[in-house]
Design an enzyme around this catalytic site. Structure first.
Site, PDB file in Angstrom:
ATOM      1  N   GLU A 172     -10.516  -3.285  -5.516  1.00  0.00           N
ATOM      2  CA  GLU A 172     -10.009  -4.669  -5.548  1.00  0.00           C
ATOM      3  C   GLU A 172     -10.341  -5.393  -4.239  1.00  0.00           C
ATOM      4  OE1 GLU A 172      -5.804  -4.482  -6.865  1.00  0.00           O
ATOM      5  OE2 GLU A 172      -6.648  -5.136  -8.773  1.00  0.00           O
ATOM      6  N   ALA A 315       3.313  -0.381  -8.856  1.00  0.00           N
ATOM      7  CA  ALA A 315       4.366  -1.395  -8.885  1.00  0.00           C
ATOM      8  C   ALA A 315       5.053  -1.391 -10.248  1.00  0.00           C
ATOM      9  CB  ALA A 315       3.757  -2.766  -8.595  1.00  0.00           C
TER      10      ALA A 315
HETATM   11  P1  FAD Z   1       6.789  -1.635  -1.633  1.00  0.00           P
HETATM   12  O1  FAD Z   1       6.618  -2.654  -2.707  1.00  0.00           O
HETATM   13  O2  FAD Z   1       5.621  -1.288  -0.813  1.00  0.00           O
HETATM   14  O3  FAD Z   1       8.023  -2.073  -0.724  1.00  0.00           O
HETATM   15  C1  FAD Z   1       8.491  -1.352   0.383  1.00  0.00           C
HETATM   16  C2  FAD Z   1       9.363  -2.271   1.235  1.00  0.00           C
HETATM   17  O4  FAD Z   1      10.007  -1.503   2.247  1.00  0.00           O
HETATM   18  C3  FAD Z   1       8.592  -3.362   1.958  1.00  0.00           C
HETATM   19  O5  FAD Z   1       9.274  -4.581   1.846  1.00  0.00           O
HETATM   20  C4  FAD Z   1       8.556  -2.893   3.416  1.00  0.00           C
HETATM   21  O6  FAD Z   1       8.503  -3.956   4.342  1.00  0.00           O
HETATM   22  C5  FAD Z   1       9.878  -2.158   3.509  1.00  0.00           C
HETATM   23  N1  FAD Z   1       9.880  -1.134   4.555  1.00  0.00           N
HETATM   24  C6  FAD Z   1       8.981  -0.144   4.739  1.00  0.00           C
HETATM   25  N2  FAD Z   1       9.346   0.651   5.762  1.00  0.00           N
HETATM   26  C7  FAD Z   1      10.509   0.145   6.241  1.00  0.00           C
HETATM   27  C8  FAD Z   1      11.408   0.566   7.268  1.00  0.00           C
HETATM   28  N3  FAD Z   1      11.171   1.641   8.025  1.00  0.00           N
HETATM   29  N4  FAD Z   1      12.521  -0.175   7.465  1.00  0.00           N
HETATM   30  C9  FAD Z   1      12.801  -1.258   6.708  1.00  0.00           C
HETATM   31  N5  FAD Z   1      11.992  -1.688   5.716  1.00  0.00           N
HETATM   32  C10 FAD Z   1      10.853  -1.001   5.482  1.00  0.00           C
HETATM   33  N6  FAD Z   1       0.446  -1.283  -8.565  1.00  0.00           N
HETATM   34  C11 FAD Z   1       0.416  -1.781  -9.815  1.00  0.00           C
HETATM   35  O7  FAD Z   1       1.221  -1.363 -10.672  1.00  0.00           O
HETATM   36  N7  FAD Z   1      -0.480  -2.744 -10.189  1.00  0.00           N
HETATM   37  C12 FAD Z   1      -1.358  -3.279  -9.316  1.00  0.00           C
HETATM   38  O8  FAD Z   1      -2.154  -4.154  -9.677  1.00  0.00           O
HETATM   39  C13 FAD Z   1      -1.346  -2.797  -7.975  1.00  0.00           C
HETATM   40  N8  FAD Z   1      -2.188  -3.330  -7.063  1.00  0.00           N
HETATM   41  C14 FAD Z   1      -2.115  -2.889  -5.755  1.00  0.00           C
HETATM   42  C15 FAD Z   1      -2.964  -3.489  -4.826  1.00  0.00           C
HETATM   43  C16 FAD Z   1      -2.922  -3.066  -3.498  1.00  0.00           C
HETATM   44  C17 FAD Z   1      -3.826  -3.729  -2.497  1.00  0.00           C
HETATM   45  C18 FAD Z   1      -2.030  -2.030  -3.101  1.00  0.00           C
HETATM   46  C19 FAD Z   1      -1.977  -1.590  -1.662  1.00  0.00           C
HETATM   47  C20 FAD Z   1      -1.198  -1.427  -4.026  1.00  0.00           C
HETATM   48  C21 FAD Z   1      -1.229  -1.858  -5.369  1.00  0.00           C
HETATM   49  N9  FAD Z   1      -0.389  -1.300  -6.337  1.00  0.00           N
HETATM   50  C22 FAD Z   1      -0.418  -1.769  -7.629  1.00  0.00           C
HETATM   51  C23 FAD Z   1       0.608  -0.277  -5.956  1.00  0.00           C
HETATM   52  C24 FAD Z   1       1.954  -0.983  -5.679  1.00  0.00           C
HETATM   53  O9  FAD Z   1       1.790  -2.020  -4.755  1.00  0.00           O
HETATM   54  C25 FAD Z   1       3.006   0.006  -5.173  1.00  0.00           C
HETATM   55  O10 FAD Z   1       3.058   1.099  -6.040  1.00  0.00           O
HETATM   56  C26 FAD Z   1       4.375  -0.692  -5.096  1.00  0.00           C
HETATM   57  O11 FAD Z   1       4.356  -1.745  -4.169  1.00  0.00           O
HETATM   58  C27 FAD Z   1       5.464   0.329  -4.730  1.00  0.00           C
HETATM   59  O12 FAD Z   1       6.695  -0.327  -4.691  1.00  0.00           O
HETATM   60  P2  FAD Z   1       7.831   0.177  -3.700  1.00  0.00           P
HETATM   61  O13 FAD Z   1       9.044  -0.619  -4.030  1.00  0.00           O
HETATM   62  O14 FAD Z   1       7.916   1.652  -3.722  1.00  0.00           O
HETATM   63  O15 FAD Z   1       7.301  -0.221  -2.249  1.00  0.00           O
HETATM   64  P1  NAD Z   2      -6.023   6.361  -4.532  1.00  0.00           P
HETATM   65  O1  NAD Z   2      -5.434   7.655  -4.212  1.00  0.00           O
HETATM   66  O2  NAD Z   2      -5.908   5.855  -5.917  1.00  0.00           O
HETATM   67  O3  NAD Z   2      -7.568   6.355  -4.135  1.00  0.00           O
HETATM   68  C1  NAD Z   2      -8.017   6.886  -2.907  1.00  0.00           C
HETATM   69  C2  NAD Z   2      -9.477   7.273  -3.037  1.00  0.00           C
HETATM   70  O4  NAD Z   2      -9.925   7.749  -1.770  1.00  0.00           O
HETATM   71  C3  NAD Z   2      -9.695   8.394  -4.046  1.00  0.00           C
HETATM   72  O5  NAD Z   2     -10.718   8.016  -4.938  1.00  0.00           O
HETATM   73  C4  NAD Z   2     -10.088   9.591  -3.176  1.00  0.00           C
HETATM   74  O6  NAD Z   2     -11.000  10.460  -3.816  1.00  0.00           O
HETATM   75  C5  NAD Z   2     -10.732   8.895  -1.992  1.00  0.00           C
HETATM   76  N1  NAD Z   2     -10.729   9.698  -0.761  1.00  0.00           N
HETATM   77  C6  NAD Z   2      -9.756  10.539  -0.313  1.00  0.00           C
HETATM   78  N2  NAD Z   2     -10.113  11.092   0.866  1.00  0.00           N
HETATM   79  C7  NAD Z   2     -11.329  10.593   1.161  1.00  0.00           C
HETATM   80  C8  NAD Z   2     -12.227  10.770   2.248  1.00  0.00           C
HETATM   81  N3  NAD Z   2     -11.934  11.591   3.276  1.00  0.00           N
HETATM   82  N4  NAD Z   2     -13.408  10.103   2.237  1.00  0.00           N
HETATM   83  C9  NAD Z   2     -13.709   9.261   1.221  1.00  0.00           C
HETATM   84  N5  NAD Z   2     -12.917   9.073   0.163  1.00  0.00           N
HETATM   85  C10 NAD Z   2     -11.736   9.702   0.129  1.00  0.00           C
HETATM   86  O7  NAD Z   2      -5.384   5.311  -3.491  1.00  0.00           O
HETATM   87  P2  NAD Z   2      -5.339   3.726  -3.558  1.00  0.00           P
HETATM   88  O8  NAD Z   2      -6.579   3.159  -4.127  1.00  0.00           O
HETATM   89  O9  NAD Z   2      -4.917   3.289  -2.203  1.00  0.00           O
HETATM   90  O10 NAD Z   2      -4.141   3.440  -4.582  1.00  0.00           O
HETATM   91  C11 NAD Z   2      -2.812   3.853  -4.266  1.00  0.00           C
HETATM   92  C12 NAD Z   2      -1.929   3.710  -5.487  1.00  0.00           C
HETATM   93  O11 NAD Z   2      -1.797   2.325  -5.814  1.00  0.00           O
HETATM   94  C13 NAD Z   2      -2.518   4.386  -6.716  1.00  0.00           C
HETATM   95  O12 NAD Z   2      -1.485   4.942  -7.455  1.00  0.00           O
HETATM   96  C14 NAD Z   2      -3.132   3.248  -7.485  1.00  0.00           C
HETATM   97  O13 NAD Z   2      -3.124   3.490  -8.890  1.00  0.00           O
HETATM   98  C15 NAD Z   2      -2.219   2.085  -7.132  1.00  0.00           C
HETATM   99  N6  NAD Z   2      -2.983   0.838  -7.206  1.00  0.00           N
HETATM  100  C16 NAD Z   2      -3.083   0.246  -8.424  1.00  0.00           C
HETATM  101  C17 NAD Z   2      -3.833  -0.904  -8.544  1.00  0.00           C
HETATM  102  C18 NAD Z   2      -3.950  -1.570  -9.897  1.00  0.00           C
HETATM  103  O14 NAD Z   2      -3.316  -1.102 -10.848  1.00  0.00           O
HETATM  104  N7  NAD Z   2      -4.693  -2.646 -10.018  1.00  0.00           N
HETATM  105  C19 NAD Z   2      -4.480  -1.453  -7.427  1.00  0.00           C
HETATM  106  C20 NAD Z   2      -4.352  -0.804  -6.196  1.00  0.00           C
HETATM  107  C21 NAD Z   2      -3.612   0.353  -6.100  1.00  0.00           C
END
Ligand code: FAD
Ligand code: NAD
Length: 400
Positions: A172, A315
């Site tokens: 992404e 999420a």
């Molecule tokens: P988070 O949503 O990460 O929330 C954690 C909260 O805790 C934050 O507000 C943070 O500030 C707070 N916090 C952390 N540490 C501390 C501390 N020590 N003290 C106080 N507060 C703290 N999942 C999907 O299902 N669909 C997607 O399209 C998708 N896209 C993604 C794209 C990206 C770029 C990334 C990085 C992840 C994506 N994910 C997606 C995964 C998803 O974002 C996470 O699985 C989700 O946010 C987890 O929710 P959570 O409530 O566990 O934590």
């Molecule tokens: P991930 O674990 O899904 O992917 C990490 C990738 O890094 C893997 O393909 C792994 O083989 C590779 N990797 C690991 N060690 C490596 C190394 N030393 N050198 C090179 N490659 C290496 O992690 P992510 O992409 O950060 O996603 C985290 C979570 O968030 C996942 O559960 C994912 O499904 C979720 N997520 C979902 C969406 C979505 O649904 N659109 C978007 C972003 C993240």
């Protein structure tokens, strides 16, 4: 006896769903609810790849907690959680020596970066972790483009961006970068062909485990936009100059972004609980084994499917858990029965920049590509804002 104290740690997807469910369903006399979060705002983790690439203003991905919480029912503490003791039932905060006592704790602090022992990750790579870490990525890339132009001696490494890992986050992010680069190159008067995007993946395929046809679509689309994929090539070390691959090859680059996976929050391990890659295998009521008062949700919980394989942390999972947990806590406080949690996956959709995407939707995993997938992804983003703030917030924040 005072009211039961419920403390929720983290205002991400899981924590907010829990708190908002509790504040809606409980009346003032039933519990004391406290939400602790590092920042005074919620940021949408699922959108972080966009401000990281500079295609979205970071402000667009955040919402003030004040506007999401009913302060008559919920006490909001803005502080950093530094630890907790599940036996003493207290949480430690950075800003005070006074421990925060609880009767029930909801741990929803989100994931930490997984390094798999790779050297130099925290010292030399940039991370897509939170609003400030992604601001740094955007600024770092722009700074290096400016440095390139400002110097008479051209250092081509300043225009190289290595993206570690080709999972969903990286794909992404890369999708956003290919959208942003033409504008960035124009702004800095740098020919587009001089900029290199190198996505390095350890596994033999991009997005390992995902549908092959969709992966091929993503790879063809992004390769066509100039992305160089290097698969089956683990990064062994990140240095000040770039990355060193398994086998010793060095790829020099001024920008290295590490997206090689996540693990559970370190505070769980530090609390003495038994973890698997930092996460807790929760029971059917989302509790840590052996504790009736400690709930773990979101990226820190480990939930297994029927084949005993863990679901990926998403999420979607965090939201469902938060919603379910709030209902269960209300039932528990009123002397009723809690219901077991079952994850109901609705599909997976990933963006490849602003107008293209890939995904599977529904129970039959129907595949979607291109503009249609992109539109669905935007609807998913808008839905979250709708849940948080109704039509007005969704209209303000949605982007089509
Ligand atoms: P988070 O949503 O990460 O929330 C954690 C909260 O805790 C934050 O507000 C943070 O500030 C707070 N916090 C952390 N540490 C501390 C501390 N020590 N003290 C106080 N507060 C703290 N999942 C999907 O299902 N669909 C997607 O399209 C998708 N896209 C993604 C794209 C990206 C770029 C990334 C990085 C992840 C994506 N994910 C997606 C995964 C998803 O974002 C996470 O699985 C989700 O946010 C987890 O929710 P959570 O409530 O566990 O934590
Ligand atoms: P991930 O674990 O899904 O992917 C990490 C990738 O890094 C893997 O393909 C792994 O083989 C590779 N990797 C690991 N060690 C490596 C190394 N030393 N050198 C090179 N490659 C290496 O992690 P992510 O992409 O950060 O996603 C985290 C979570 O968030 C996942 O559960 C994912 O499904 C979720 N997520 C979902 C969406 C979505 O649904 N659109 C978007 C972003 C993240």
């Amino acid at each position: 006896m005072g009211l039961p104290k419920i403390v929720v740690l983290g205002a991400g997807f899981g924590g907010l769903m829990t708190v908002r469910g509790l504040q809606k369903q409980l009346n003032h006399q039933e519990a004391e609810i406290t939400l602790v979060n590092l920042n005074p705002y919620h940021y949408v983790t699922t959108q972080l790849h966009e401000p990281a690439a500079g295609t979205l203003d970071p402000d667009h991905t955040r919402v003030a907690l004040e506007s999401l919480i009913n302060r008559d029912k919920v006490r909001l503490i803005q502080d950093k959680v530094t630890g907790f003791d599940p036996k003493e039932k207290v949480v430690r905060l950075a800003g005070t020596d006074e421990p925060l006592a609880y009767d029930y704790l909801v741990f929803a602090l989100g994931a930490h970066t997984e390094t798999f022992g790779t050297k130099g990750v925290f010292e030399n790579a940039l991370l897509i972790n939170n609003l400030n870490s992604v601001r740094m990525i955007r600024e770092h890339i722009e700074y290096n483009f400016a440095r390139y132009q400002a110097s008479d001696v051209k250092n081509e490494d300043l225009l190289k961006i290595v993206i570690g890992g080709a999972g969903f986050t990286s794909i992404e992010f890369v999708g956003e970068l290919v959208d942003r680069l033409p504008y960035l190159c124009k702004e800095f008067d740098i020919p587009r062909e001089k900029v290199q995007l190198i996505n390095i993946e350890a596994a033999p395929t991009v997005m390992p485990g995902f549908d092959k046809e969709l992966v091929d679509y993503a790879v063809n689309y992004l390769s066509g936009k100039g992305v160089n994929f290097r698969i089956g090539t683990p990064i062994q070390e990140i240095t000040e100059d770039g990355v060193i691959l398994k086998g010793g090859e060095e790829v020099k680059a001024a920008t290295v972004v590490w997206n090689c996976g996540v693990r559970g929050n370190a505070l769980l391990e530090e609390s003495g609980l038994e973890t698997m890659r930092g996460r807790i295998k929760v029971d059917e009521f989302l509790r840590a084994p052996g504790y009736e008062d400690l709930f773990i949700i979101g990226d820190n919980s480990l939930v297994f499917n029927n084949e005993e394989r863990p679901y990926p942390p998403t999420a979607q999972m965090a939201m469902q858990q938060g919603q379910h947990l709030a209902k269960n806590m209300v039932a528990m406080l009123r002397g009723g029965e809690m219901k077991p949690y079952r994850y109901a996956p609705k599909g997976t959709v990933a963006s490849l920049g602003r107008n293209v995407g890939i995904g599977t939707i529904g129970n039959n995993n129907k595949k979607v590509f291109g503009r249609k997938a992109s539109l669905i992804k935007k609807l998913i983003d808008a839905r979250w804002f709708f849940i948080l703030g109704g039509f007005s917030l969704a209209l303000k924040k949605a982007k089509f």
